[in-house]
Design a protein around this motif. Sequence first.
Motif, PDB file in Angstrom:
ATOM      1  N   ALA A   1      -5.596  13.661  -6.914  1.00  0.00           N
ATOM      2  CA  ALA A   1      -4.571  12.706  -6.479  1.00  0.00           C
ATOM      3  C   ALA A   1      -3.499  13.425  -5.592  1.00  0.00           C
ATOM      4  O   ALA A   1      -2.912  13.120  -4.521  1.00  0.00           O
TER       5      ALA A   1
ATOM      6  N   GLY B   1      -3.121  13.045  -1.542  1.00  0.00           N
ATOM      7  CA  GLY B   1      -1.668  12.639  -1.147  1.00  0.00           C
ATOM      8  C   GLY B   1      -1.238  13.564  -0.395  1.00  0.00           C
ATOM      9  O   GLY B   1      -0.642  13.225   0.963  1.00  0.00           O
TER      10      GLY B   1
ATOM     11  N   PRO C   1      -8.789   9.133  -8.008  1.00  0.00           N
ATOM     12  CA  PRO C   1      -7.809   8.791  -7.124  1.00  0.00           C
ATOM     13  C   PRO C   1      -8.137   7.253  -6.520  1.00  0.00           C
ATOM     14  O   PRO C   1      -7.302   6.512  -6.459  1.00  0.00           O
ATOM     15  N   HIS C   2      -9.390   7.087  -6.175  1.00  0.00           N
ATOM     16  CA  HIS C   2      -9.941   5.823  -5.563  1.00  0.00           C
ATOM     17  C   HIS C   2      -9.977   4.740  -6.357  1.00  0.00           C
ATOM     18  O   HIS C   2      -9.720   3.585  -6.015  1.00  0.00           O
TER      19      HIS C   2
ATOM     20  N   ARG D   1      -5.730   3.944  -7.136  1.00  0.00           N
ATOM     21  CA  ARG D   1      -4.954   3.620  -5.992  1.00  0.00           C
ATOM     22  C   ARG D   1      -4.911   2.299  -5.795  1.00  0.00           C
ATOM     23  O   ARG D   1      -3.711   1.591  -5.707  1.00  0.00           O
TER      24      ARG D   1
ATOM     25  N   ALA E   1      -0.668   2.338  -2.724  1.00  0.00           N
ATOM     26  CA  ALA E   1      -0.618   3.233  -1.727  1.00  0.00           C
ATOM     27  C   ALA E   1       0.151   4.609  -1.894  1.00  0.00           C
ATOM     28  O   ALA E   1      -0.267   5.564  -1.585  1.00  0.00           O
TER      29      ALA E   1
ATOM     30  N   PRO F   1       1.691   7.763  -3.495  1.00  0.00           N
ATOM     31  CA  PRO F   1       1.008   8.901  -4.202  1.00  0.00           C
ATOM     32  C   PRO F   1       1.614   8.943  -5.693  1.00  0.00           C
ATOM     33  O   PRO F   1       1.101   9.300  -6.517  1.00  0.00           O
TER      34      PRO F   1
ATOM     35  N   SER G   1       0.278   7.136  -8.410  1.00  0.00           N
ATOM     36  CA  SER G   1      -0.999   7.215  -9.083  1.00  0.00           C
ATOM     37  C   SER G   1      -1.230   8.826  -9.645  1.00  0.00           C
ATOM     38  O   SER G   1      -2.389   8.950 -10.212  1.00  0.00           O
TER      39      SER G   1
ATOM     40  N   SER H   1      -4.123   8.956 -12.598  1.00  0.00           N
ATOM     41  CA  SER H   1      -5.290   9.936 -12.070  1.00  0.00           C
ATOM     42  C   SER H   1      -5.745  10.986 -13.011  1.00  0.00           C
ATOM     43  O   SER H   1      -6.688  11.091 -13.366  1.00  0.00           O
TER      44      SER H   1
END
Length: 343
Positions: A88, A92, A276-277, A280, A285, A287, A290, A294
């Motif tokens: 993550a 970012g 992270p996908h 998110r 969106a 960082p 997350s 994550s």
Amino acid sequence: MTPPMTPPVTRMTPQTRSRRLVAGLGLLVGLLTLASVAVGYAALDLPAALGDAWAGRPTLPALVLMELRLPRALLGALVGFSLGLTGAVMQGYLRNPLADPGILGVSSAAALGAVMVFHGGLAGSLALALPLGGIAGAALAALGIVVLAARGTGTQGLILAGIGLSSLAGALTALVLNLAPNPYAALEIVFWLMGSLADRSLDHVRLCLPLMAIGWVLMLSTARALDALALGEDIAASLGFDLVSVRLRIVTGAALAVGSGVAVSGAIGFVGLVVPHLVRPLVGARPTPSLWPSGLLGAALVLGADLLVRLVPTRPELKLGVVTALVGAPFLIALLVRRGDGR
């Protein structure tokens, strides 16, 4: 007659969603850790083992718990958290959804250090020689990357340096395999490179935990800077962030967390890239919200994959890195195609 008033709709902020997600994922990691301790090839009376271990009685259940099950569960959580958090942070910082924890080349260098220990024959004479060799390799690679970051090398320069370092470490690893004194040594090296948490002890946990913790603190300290960097480096600099300091903390933290993880577990791929996908869309969106989710989801995925390895009726057991690659690669391709990013 006045119509009844409808209550105002309150929308949950990304911070609130992140906190709730962290709580839920923390509970999931705790449950998976307990499951990892309880599941194995042989039945274990967990309450009796806990009682014997607490009382200091060296019974067989207590030894199985403390020497086999507990270290494996703890390392699964620690390595997974490091991979998820680092993925993550790197995505970012680089503003690239395909960045992963190995992009700086530290993972490949850690693997090379462990392979050199194998080749030199030290792994059989010292119990912790293998992870120490991996940490030494990661430290040398991190030193080179940190020097570049301190000299003000930009983001693209660090990426290119990481790619070059990873290629060099991979070539040297292949050379060591080619020069292995016998095929059994080469096979042992290949098996280690596939990644596994089996046959680890609490000494491995004590060795990697302090390094990982320092890496986590360094990376988490850049959270506000990562939000600013999402708008571009020029805007982040105009907001008062020292980009060189941010770069140093990210590079050093990633090297400590990922390098020590690879040193004790071997290569476990796709966790830091995929996690992270998954997080998110749930937190937005930015960082910052997350990062903790994550890390926790990475821990949950590694623990779950390690449980799957033990539940699949194959002997010898599948390697953890093979399972994460088999699951992660198709999932990532499907995710990118569905989002229209795979063109």
